[in-house]
Design a protein around this motif. Structure first.
Motif, PDB file in Angstrom:
ATOM      1  N   GLU A 175     -52.485 -57.549 -14.953  1.00  0.00           N
ATOM      2  CA  GLU A 175     -53.258 -57.108 -16.128  1.00  0.00           C
ATOM      3  C   GLU A 175     -53.089 -55.622 -16.474  1.00  0.00           C
ATOM      4  OE1 GLU A 175     -54.785 -60.929 -14.782  1.00  0.00           O
ATOM      5  OE2 GLU A 175     -54.440 -59.012 -13.754  1.00  0.00           O
ATOM      6  N   PRO A 176     -53.034 -54.697 -15.502  1.00  0.00           N
ATOM      7  CA  PRO A 176     -52.875 -53.280 -15.871  1.00  0.00           C
ATOM      8  C   PRO A 176     -51.558 -52.950 -16.564  1.00  0.00           C
ATOM      9  CG  PRO A 176     -53.748 -53.490 -13.639  1.00  0.00           C
ATOM     10  CD  PRO A 176     -53.313 -54.853 -14.063  1.00  0.00           C
ATOM     11  N   PHE A 177     -50.604 -53.890 -16.579  1.00  0.00           N
ATOM     12  CA  PHE A 177     -49.295 -53.630 -17.171  1.00  0.00           C
ATOM     13  C   PHE A 177     -49.144 -54.285 -18.540  1.00  0.00           C
ATOM     14  CE2 PHE A 177     -49.022 -53.440 -12.601  1.00  0.00           C
ATOM     15  CZ  PHE A 177     -48.303 -52.283 -12.364  1.00  0.00           C
ATOM     16  N   ALA A 178     -50.213 -54.782 -19.082  1.00  0.00           N
ATOM     17  CA  ALA A 178     -50.162 -55.504 -20.357  1.00  0.00           C
ATOM     18  C   ALA A 178     -49.529 -54.639 -21.452  1.00  0.00           C
ATOM     19  CB  ALA A 178     -51.568 -55.928 -20.777  1.00  0.00           C
ATOM     20  N   GLY A 179     -48.543 -55.213 -22.162  1.00  0.00           N
ATOM     21  CA  GLY A 179     -47.910 -54.543 -23.282  1.00  0.00           C
ATOM     22  C   GLY A 179     -46.895 -53.480 -22.910  1.00  0.00           C
ATOM     23  N   ARG A 180     -46.597 -53.309 -21.633  1.00  0.00           N
ATOM     24  CA  ARG A 180     -45.695 -52.243 -21.205  1.00  0.00           C
ATOM     25  C   ARG A 180     -44.291 -52.797 -20.929  1.00  0.00           C
ATOM     26  NH1 ARG A 180     -48.738 -48.583 -16.828  1.00  0.00           N
ATOM     27  NH2 ARG A 180     -47.495 -46.941 -17.824  1.00  0.00           N
ATOM     28  N   ARG A 181     -43.334 -51.893 -20.945  1.00  0.00           N
ATOM     29  CA  ARG A 181     -41.936 -52.241 -20.640  1.00  0.00           C
ATOM     30  C   ARG A 181     -41.694 -51.940 -19.160  1.00  0.00           C
ATOM     31  NH1 ARG A 181     -37.921 -54.671 -19.697  1.00  0.00           N
ATOM     32  NH2 ARG A 181     -35.839 -54.303 -20.579  1.00  0.00           N
ATOM     33  N   VAL A 182     -41.355 -52.959 -18.401  1.00  0.00           N
ATOM     34  CA  VAL A 182     -41.245 -52.835 -16.943  1.00  0.00           C
ATOM     35  C   VAL A 182     -39.839 -53.238 -16.501  1.00  0.00           C
ATOM     36  CG1 VAL A 182     -42.178 -53.579 -14.714  1.00  0.00           C
ATOM     37  CG2 VAL A 182     -43.700 -53.403 -16.706  1.00  0.00           C
ATOM     38  N   VAL A 183     -39.247 -52.422 -15.658  1.00  0.00           N
ATOM     39  CA  VAL A 183     -37.984 -52.766 -14.995  1.00  0.00           C
ATOM     40  C   VAL A 183     -38.256 -52.871 -13.504  1.00  0.00           C
ATOM     41  CG1 VAL A 183     -35.647 -52.015 -14.399  1.00  0.00           C
ATOM     42  CG2 VAL A 183     -36.507 -51.719 -16.733  1.00  0.00           C
ATOM     43  N   ILE A 184     -37.932 -54.039 -12.940  1.00  0.00           N
ATOM     44  CA  ILE A 184     -38.108 -54.266 -11.514  1.00  0.00           C
ATOM     45  C   ILE A 184     -36.755 -54.145 -10.842  1.00  0.00           C
ATOM     46  CG2 ILE A 184     -38.785 -55.943  -9.749  1.00  0.00           C
ATOM     47  CD1 ILE A 184     -40.785 -57.094 -11.705  1.00  0.00           C
ATOM     48  N   VAL A 185     -36.665 -53.268  -9.857  1.00  0.00           N
ATOM     49  CA  VAL A 185     -35.431 -53.074  -9.100  1.00  0.00           C
ATOM     50  C   VAL A 185     -35.482 -53.960  -7.859  1.00  0.00           C
ATOM     51  CG1 VAL A 185     -33.977 -51.423  -7.859  1.00  0.00           C
ATOM     52  CG2 VAL A 185     -35.216 -50.704  -9.929  1.00  0.00           C
ATOM     53  N   GLY A 186     -34.554 -54.910  -7.772  1.00  0.00           N
ATOM     54  CA  GLY A 186     -34.544 -55.821  -6.644  1.00  0.00           C
ATOM     55  C   GLY A 186     -34.609 -57.260  -7.113  1.00  0.00           C
ATOM     56  N   GLY A 187     -34.113 -58.174  -6.265  1.00  0.00           N
ATOM     57  CA  GLY A 187     -34.064 -59.566  -6.705  1.00  0.00           C
ATOM     58  C   GLY A 187     -34.371 -60.562  -5.614  1.00  0.00           C
ATOM     59  N   GLY A 188     -35.202 -60.189  -4.652  1.00  0.00           N
ATOM     60  CA  GLY A 188     -35.606 -61.123  -3.617  1.00  0.00           C
ATOM     61  C   GLY A 188     -36.759 -61.995  -4.073  1.00  0.00           C
ATOM     62  N   ASN A 189     -37.327 -62.748  -3.137  1.00  0.00           N
ATOM     63  CA  ASN A 189     -38.417 -63.666  -3.477  1.00  0.00           C
ATOM     64  C   ASN A 189     -39.602 -62.950  -4.120  1.00  0.00           C
ATOM     65  OD1 ASN A 189     -37.756 -66.486  -2.447  1.00  0.00           O
ATOM     66  ND2 ASN A 189     -37.277 -65.266  -0.648  1.00  0.00           N
ATOM     67  N   SER A 190     -40.036 -61.858  -3.521  1.00  0.00           N
ATOM     68  CA  SER A 190     -41.197 -61.156  -4.064  1.00  0.00           C
ATOM     69  C   SER A 190     -40.892 -60.553  -5.426  1.00  0.00           C
ATOM     70  CB  SER A 190     -41.656 -60.061  -3.096  1.00  0.00           C
ATOM     71  OG  SER A 190     -42.157 -60.623  -1.908  1.00  0.00           O
ATOM     72  N   ALA A 191     -39.703 -60.003  -5.590  1.00  0.00           N
ATOM     73  CA  ALA A 191     -39.329 -59.409  -6.882  1.00  0.00           C
ATOM     74  C   ALA A 191     -39.403 -60.444  -7.991  1.00  0.00           C
ATOM     75  CB  ALA A 191     -37.922 -58.822  -6.794  1.00  0.00           C
ATOM     76  N   VAL A 192     -38.852 -61.620  -7.731  1.00  0.00           N
ATOM     77  CA  VAL A 192     -38.853 -62.677  -8.745  1.00  0.00           C
ATOM     78  C   VAL A 192     -40.271 -63.176  -9.001  1.00  0.00           C
ATOM     79  CG1 VAL A 192     -38.088 -65.024  -9.233  1.00  0.00           C
ATOM     80  CG2 VAL A 192     -36.474 -63.361  -8.304  1.00  0.00           C
ATOM     81  N   GLN A 193     -41.048 -63.356  -7.942  1.00  0.00           N
ATOM     82  CA  GLN A 193     -42.420 -63.830  -8.112  1.00  0.00           C
ATOM     83  C   GLN A 193     -43.241 -62.850  -8.940  1.00  0.00           C
ATOM     84  OE1 GLN A 193     -45.542 -64.476  -4.777  1.00  0.00           O
ATOM     85  NE2 GLN A 193     -44.344 -66.372  -4.785  1.00  0.00           N
ATOM     86  N   ILE A 194     -43.102 -61.557  -8.669  1.00  0.00           N
ATOM     87  CA  ILE A 194     -43.831 -60.535  -9.416  1.00  0.00           C
ATOM     88  C   ILE A 194     -43.334 -60.483 -10.860  1.00  0.00           C
ATOM     89  CG2 ILE A 194     -44.198 -58.046  -9.667  1.00  0.00           C
ATOM     90  CD1 ILE A 194     -44.178 -57.881  -6.585  1.00  0.00           C
TER      91      ILE A 194
END
Length: 378
Positions: A175-194
């Motif tokens: 919820e605190p990230f609503a409407g924001r542009r986010v780049v996630i670095v990484g591609g493991g299980n947790s990265a994909v789930q998040i």
């Protein structure tokens, strides 16, 4: 299993001796303590820095679920409650560990952060806590595991990035990230789930150096962890590249993750070239303003209390052979990633590793053998 005593009451400068001191009261430490009792090695002391014996689990994001089913995730002596084929949530794991600790016949000391381990004149060790207490033992097991020290990689422009930078260890809910542009670095299980969770509230990209490689969570109707165990792939050294990277980052998936990412929400892109101010520069040289860079870049072993002992390599990683120190007799590790198997850093793997390590340390102690200086670093 029977009652336990947990306390954070200081016992003075010298807290006494124990047959085994276990550092860490999470899944690895609790499994180790149970195994000490099962092998008839006496009543161990477990030193846990937090105010409850649950390891890193209370600090993970709210929606985290295990990647292995309950029936494969139980510690020795206590089945995991609920659906045996279900995947327990974070709070269920925390409650399970708390109940397990309460029934464990061990001296569990919460609020006891170990600051250093030093060699004792008798050939054993002394674990010194932040409040000055000293716990002496001939055997010490470092069970603070693989998830207590978030890894922040060196990325071009990251330190000067003017947006928000956080590690997945700091992420809790979307919820605190609503409407924001986010780049996630990484591609493991947790990265994909998040990423998938965040994509319902924000515009999200997974930036990875290699393509995502989805592995079936269930094969012939059974969880893949069952097959890994039965086929021996868990512990096969040649299979490690297939299970941990190979030509792509592996992600356990029922099919939902692959389908969602294929639709582009979130999307996956090759790793960016650099960050510049509040912009990310992609590999095709295009620029884009970004609000948040979230580092899902894993952890490093939290064993800094061994720094002065000479048990670690130049990168701060333990020198060991299957969890048995190659530098010090009487020193072992439980809960390291790929310590002996694909599951070593997980609930389903720590008990087998604890038995292996303690059995070898006991055998070494009885024979008087010193550790070979050779051996791999975890």
């Amino acid at each position: 299993m029977s009652s336990t005593r947990s306390t954070n009451t200081p016992a003075g400068p010298s807290a006494g001796t124990a047959p085994v001191v276990v550092i860490g009261g999470g899944q690895a430490g609790l499994a180790t303590a149970h195994t000490v009792r099962a092998l008839g090695m006496g009543r161990p002391v477990v030193l846990e820095a937090a105010n409850r014996p649950a390891g890193a689990w209370p600090h993970y994001y709210d929606s985290l679920t295990l990647f292995s089913p309950a029936r494969r995730s139980a510690l020795p002596g206590a089945t995991f409650p609920g659906d045996p084929d279900g995947y327990p949530a974070r709070d269920e794991v925390v409650a399970y560990l708390a109940d397990y600790a309460a029934r464990l016949d061990a001296d569990i000391r919460t609020g006891h952060r170990v600051e250093r381990v030093r060699a004792a004149g008798s050939g054993g060790f002394e674990a010194v806590t932040a409040n000055g207490e000293v716990f002496a033992a001939p055997l010490v097991i470092a069970a603070t595991g693989e998830f207590s020290r978030p890894h922040r990689p060196v990325l071009p422009g990251l330190d000067a990035f003017t947006g928000t930078v956080l590690h997945s260890a700091e992420y809790r809910r979307p919820e605190p990230f609503a409407g924001r542009r986010v780049v996630i670095v990484g591609g493991g299980n947790s990265a994909v789930q998040i990423a998938i969770e965040l994509a319902a509230h924000a515009r999200v990209t997974l930036a990875t150096r290699h393509p995502l490689r989805f592995m079936a969570q269930r094969v012939l109707g059974r969880d893949v962890h069952l097959w890994l165990h039965r086929t021996g792939l868990d512990t096969a050294g040649w299979a490690r590249p297939l299970l941990t990277g190979g030509k792509g980052t592996p992600v356990m998936d029922t099919g939902a993750y692959r389908d969602t990412i294929a639709k582009g929400n979130p999307d996956r892109r090759p790793m960016f070239t650099r960050l510049d101010g509040d912009q990310v520069v992609w590999s095709d040289r295009t620029r884009e303003r970004v609000d948040v860079v979230l580092l899902a870049t894993g952890y490093r072993p939290g064993v800094e209390y061994l720094d002065g002992l000479g048990a670690l390599d130049a990168n701060g990683r333990p020198r060991h052979d299957g969890g048995v120190s190659t530098t010090h007799s009487g020193l072992g590790y439980v809960g390291l990633e790929w310590q002996r198997s694909f599951a070593s850093a997980t609930l389903r793997g720590v008990a087998a590793d604890a038995r292996h390590v303690l059995s070898r340390l006991r055998e070494r102690s009885r024979s008087g053998r010193r550790p070979a200086r050779a051996g791999r670093t975890g």
